[in-house]
Design a protein around this motif. Structure first.
Motif, PDB file in Angstrom:
ATOM      1  N   PRO A  29      16.226  76.795  27.154  1.00  0.00           N
ATOM      2  CA  PRO A  29      15.526  75.971  28.155  1.00  0.00           C
ATOM      3  C   PRO A  29      14.002  76.054  28.075  1.00  0.00           C
ATOM      4  O   PRO A  29      13.321  75.044  28.188  1.00  0.00           O
ATOM      5  CB  PRO A  29      16.040  76.521  29.490  1.00  0.00           C
ATOM      6  CG  PRO A  29      17.391  77.082  29.158  1.00  0.00           C
ATOM      7  CD  PRO A  29      17.262  77.630  27.764  1.00  0.00           C
ATOM      8  N   ALA A  30      13.472  77.241  27.823  1.00  0.00           N
ATOM      9  CA  ALA A  30      12.014  77.412  27.767  1.00  0.00           C
ATOM     10  C   ALA A  30      11.387  76.728  26.555  1.00  0.00           C
ATOM     11  O   ALA A  30      10.184  76.482  26.537  1.00  0.00           O
ATOM     12  CB  ALA A  30      11.658  78.894  27.770  1.00  0.00           C
TER      13      ALA A  30
ATOM     14  N   PHE B 166       8.824  72.085  23.737  1.00  0.00           N
ATOM     15  CA  PHE B 166       8.234  72.228  22.408  1.00  0.00           C
ATOM     16  C   PHE B 166       9.010  71.409  21.376  1.00  0.00           C
ATOM     17  O   PHE B 166       8.442  70.577  20.671  1.00  0.00           O
ATOM     18  CB  PHE B 166       8.202  73.707  21.999  1.00  0.00           C
ATOM     19  CG  PHE B 166       7.769  73.935  20.582  1.00  0.00           C
ATOM     20  CD1 PHE B 166       6.422  73.935  20.253  1.00  0.00           C
ATOM     21  CD2 PHE B 166       8.700  74.126  19.577  1.00  0.00           C
ATOM     22  CE1 PHE B 166       6.015  74.130  18.938  1.00  0.00           C
ATOM     23  CE2 PHE B 166       8.304  74.326  18.265  1.00  0.00           C
ATOM     24  CZ  PHE B 166       6.955  74.318  17.944  1.00  0.00           C
ATOM     25  N   TYR B 167      10.318  71.642  21.292  1.00  0.00           N
ATOM     26  CA  TYR B 167      11.118  70.954  20.275  1.00  0.00           C
ATOM     27  C   TYR B 167      11.206  69.450  20.530  1.00  0.00           C
ATOM     28  O   TYR B 167      11.204  68.664  19.585  1.00  0.00           O
ATOM     29  CB  TYR B 167      12.522  71.564  20.196  1.00  0.00           C
ATOM     30  CG  TYR B 167      12.533  72.896  19.486  1.00  0.00           C
ATOM     31  CD1 TYR B 167      12.407  72.970  18.103  1.00  0.00           C
ATOM     32  CD2 TYR B 167      12.662  74.086  20.187  1.00  0.00           C
ATOM     33  CE1 TYR B 167      12.413  74.184  17.439  1.00  0.00           C
ATOM     34  CE2 TYR B 167      12.666  75.304  19.536  1.00  0.00           C
ATOM     35  CZ  TYR B 167      12.542  75.348  18.165  1.00  0.00           C
ATOM     36  OH  TYR B 167      12.539  76.553  17.511  1.00  0.00           O
ATOM     37  N   ARG B 168      11.259  69.055  21.775  1.00  0.00           N
ATOM     38  CA  ARG B 168      11.346  67.629  22.111  1.00  0.00           C
ATOM     39  C   ARG B 168      10.093  66.876  21.657  1.00  0.00           C
ATOM     40  O   ARG B 168      10.148  65.689  21.362  1.00  0.00           O
ATOM     41  CB  ARG B 168      11.569  67.481  23.616  1.00  0.00           C
ATOM     42  CG  ARG B 168      11.865  66.082  24.067  1.00  0.00           C
ATOM     43  CD  ARG B 168      12.224  65.953  25.553  1.00  0.00           C
ATOM     44  NE  ARG B 168      11.406  66.745  26.441  1.00  0.00           N
ATOM     45  CZ  ARG B 168      11.840  67.797  27.142  1.00  0.00           C
ATOM     46  NH1 ARG B 168      13.089  68.206  27.048  1.00  0.00           N
ATOM     47  NH2 ARG B 168      11.019  68.448  27.944  1.00  0.00           N
ATOM     48  N   ASN B 169       8.966  67.545  21.579  1.00  0.00           N
ATOM     49  CA  ASN B 169       7.700  66.895  21.235  1.00  0.00           C
ATOM     50  C   ASN B 169       7.214  67.163  19.820  1.00  0.00           C
ATOM     51  O   ASN B 169       6.189  66.621  19.413  1.00  0.00           O
ATOM     52  CB  ASN B 169       6.626  67.317  22.239  1.00  0.00           C
ATOM     53  CG  ASN B 169       6.832  66.655  23.565  1.00  0.00           C
ATOM     54  OD1 ASN B 169       6.520  65.480  23.726  1.00  0.00           O
ATOM     55  ND2 ASN B 169       7.392  67.384  24.515  1.00  0.00           N
TER      56      ASN B 169
ATOM     57  N   THR C 102      13.530  67.667   6.127  1.00  0.00           N
ATOM     58  CA  THR C 102      13.735  66.662   7.171  1.00  0.00           C
ATOM     59  C   THR C 102      12.569  65.689   7.244  1.00  0.00           C
ATOM     60  O   THR C 102      12.723  64.579   7.710  1.00  0.00           O
ATOM     61  CB  THR C 102      13.905  67.312   8.560  1.00  0.00           C
ATOM     62  OG1 THR C 102      12.648  67.880   8.968  1.00  0.00           O
ATOM     63  CG2 THR C 102      14.997  68.365   8.564  1.00  0.00           C
ATOM     64  N   GLY C 103      11.396  66.140   6.815  1.00  0.00           N
ATOM     65  CA  GLY C 103      10.201  65.315   6.901  1.00  0.00           C
ATOM     66  C   GLY C 103       9.559  65.327   8.272  1.00  0.00           C
ATOM     67  O   GLY C 103       8.467  64.815   8.448  1.00  0.00           O
ATOM     68  N   ASP C 104      10.228  65.912   9.266  1.00  0.00           N
ATOM     69  CA  ASP C 104       9.671  65.945  10.615  1.00  0.00           C
ATOM     70  C   ASP C 104       8.772  67.150  10.843  1.00  0.00           C
ATOM     71  O   ASP C 104       7.795  67.078  11.562  1.00  0.00           O
ATOM     72  CB  ASP C 104      10.785  65.978  11.661  1.00  0.00           C
ATOM     73  CG  ASP C 104      11.474  64.638  11.797  1.00  0.00           C
ATOM     74  OD1 ASP C 104      10.846  63.611  11.498  1.00  0.00           O
ATOM     75  OD2 ASP C 104      12.647  64.621  12.192  1.00  0.00           O
TER      76      ASP C 104
ATOM     77  N   PHE D 104      -0.094  71.477  24.219  1.00  0.00           N
ATOM     78  CA  PHE D 104       0.853  72.414  23.630  1.00  0.00           C
ATOM     79  C   PHE D 104       0.134  73.633  23.076  1.00  0.00           C
ATOM     80  O   PHE D 104       0.646  74.749  23.157  1.00  0.00           O
ATOM     81  CB  PHE D 104       1.700  71.711  22.554  1.00  0.00           C
ATOM     82  CG  PHE D 104       2.602  70.686  23.167  1.00  0.00           C
ATOM     83  CD1 PHE D 104       3.830  71.051  23.675  1.00  0.00           C
ATOM     84  CD2 PHE D 104       2.207  69.366  23.278  1.00  0.00           C
ATOM     85  CE1 PHE D 104       4.656  70.112  24.272  1.00  0.00           C
ATOM     86  CE2 PHE D 104       3.018  68.418  23.869  1.00  0.00           C
ATOM     87  CZ  PHE D 104       4.250  68.796  24.367  1.00  0.00           C
ATOM     88  N   TYR D 105      -1.054  73.436  22.544  1.00  0.00           N
ATOM     89  CA  TYR D 105      -1.844  74.562  22.046  1.00  0.00           C
ATOM     90  C   TYR D 105      -2.167  75.518  23.196  1.00  0.00           C
ATOM     91  O   TYR D 105      -2.080  76.738  23.048  1.00  0.00           O
ATOM     92  CB  TYR D 105      -3.126  74.041  21.392  1.00  0.00           C
ATOM     93  CG  TYR D 105      -3.944  75.121  20.736  1.00  0.00           C
ATOM     94  CD1 TYR D 105      -3.600  75.622  19.486  1.00  0.00           C
ATOM     95  CD2 TYR D 105      -5.069  75.646  21.364  1.00  0.00           C
ATOM     96  CE1 TYR D 105      -4.349  76.615  18.881  1.00  0.00           C
ATOM     97  CE2 TYR D 105      -5.820  76.640  20.765  1.00  0.00           C
ATOM     98  CZ  TYR D 105      -5.461  77.116  19.521  1.00  0.00           C
ATOM     99  OH  TYR D 105      -6.200  78.102  18.932  1.00  0.00           O
TER     100      TYR D 105
END
Length: 158
Positions: free
Chosen positions: A22-23, A27-30, A52-54, A92-93
Motif C-alpha cells: 500500500p505505501a 510510486f509504482y502507479r506514477n 519493458t521499456g517503462d 516524488f523526489y
C-alpha cells in the motif's frame, strides 16, 4: 551556446516494498508517467530501461541485487534540474524517504560525458563509488556541485 558534453546521472535505491505494498502504490502507479515526462523534456538525451521499456526496475546494481538503479543523460545541468525540481517529479523526489531506504552514503552521482556517450551501469558504479570514497571531484560529483546549484543559491539570497 554549443554544448561539448552532456551530463550523466545515476541514482540508486532500495525500494521499501513491491507494487502491491500500500505505501508503494503511488510510486509504482506514477513510474511510467514520470519516465515519459522525462523523455519529453527539453534537453533529455537518454535513460536506462529494462526490457519493458517503462523503467529499469528489473535491473540491479552490481554487487547488490536488491538495489535499483536509475540512469539518464541530459544536454546540460539546467535541463536535468528543471526535470527533477520544476515538474511533478519534484513531488516524488520530496517523498523519496517514503519509497526508498535512505543510505548514509551518497546515492546520486553526476558526471560529464562526451556527446553521444551512453554510460554503462558498471561506469555509473565506478563514479558513485569514487564520489563516496573521495568526495566531489571532476570524475563524480553531487547536486550541490553543479553549476546551476550556484545560480539557485544566488537567486534565493537575492
Amino acid at each position: 551556446m554549443t554544448t561539448k558534453r552532456h551530463l550523466a546521472q545515476v541514482n540508486i535505491g532500495r525500494v521499501l516494498g513491491g507494487p502491491d505494498a500500500p505505501a508503494m502504490q503511488d510510486f509504482y502507479r506514477n513510474l511510467a508517467r514520470i519516465n515519459q515526462l522525462a523523455e519529453r523534456m527539453p534537453g533529455f538525451v537518454w535513460r536506462l530501461q529494462d526490457e519493458t521499456g517503462d523503467s529499469a526496475m528489473s535491473l540491479s546494481w552490481p554487487g547488490d541485487p536488491t538495489m535499483n538503479v536509475n540512469m539518464s543523460v541530459w544536454e546540460n545541468d539546467e535541463a536535468l534540474a528543471t526535470f527533477v525540481f520544476k515538474t511533478v517529479h519534484q513531488n516524488f523526489y520530496a517523498r523519496k524517504h517514503e519509497f526508498f531506504e535512505m543510505p548514509e552514503d551518497p546515492s546520486v552521482a553526476l558526471w560529464w560525458v562526451e556527446i553521444g556517450h551512453i554510460p554503462t551501469v558498471a561506469e555509473a558504479k565506478e563514479r558513485l563509488d569514487h564520489l563516496i570514497a573521495h568526495g566531489a571531484t571532476a570524475f563524480a560529483f553531487g547536486w550541490v556541485d553543479l553549476p546551476v546549484a550556484k545560480l539557485w543559491r544566488e537567486r534565493r539570497c537575492a
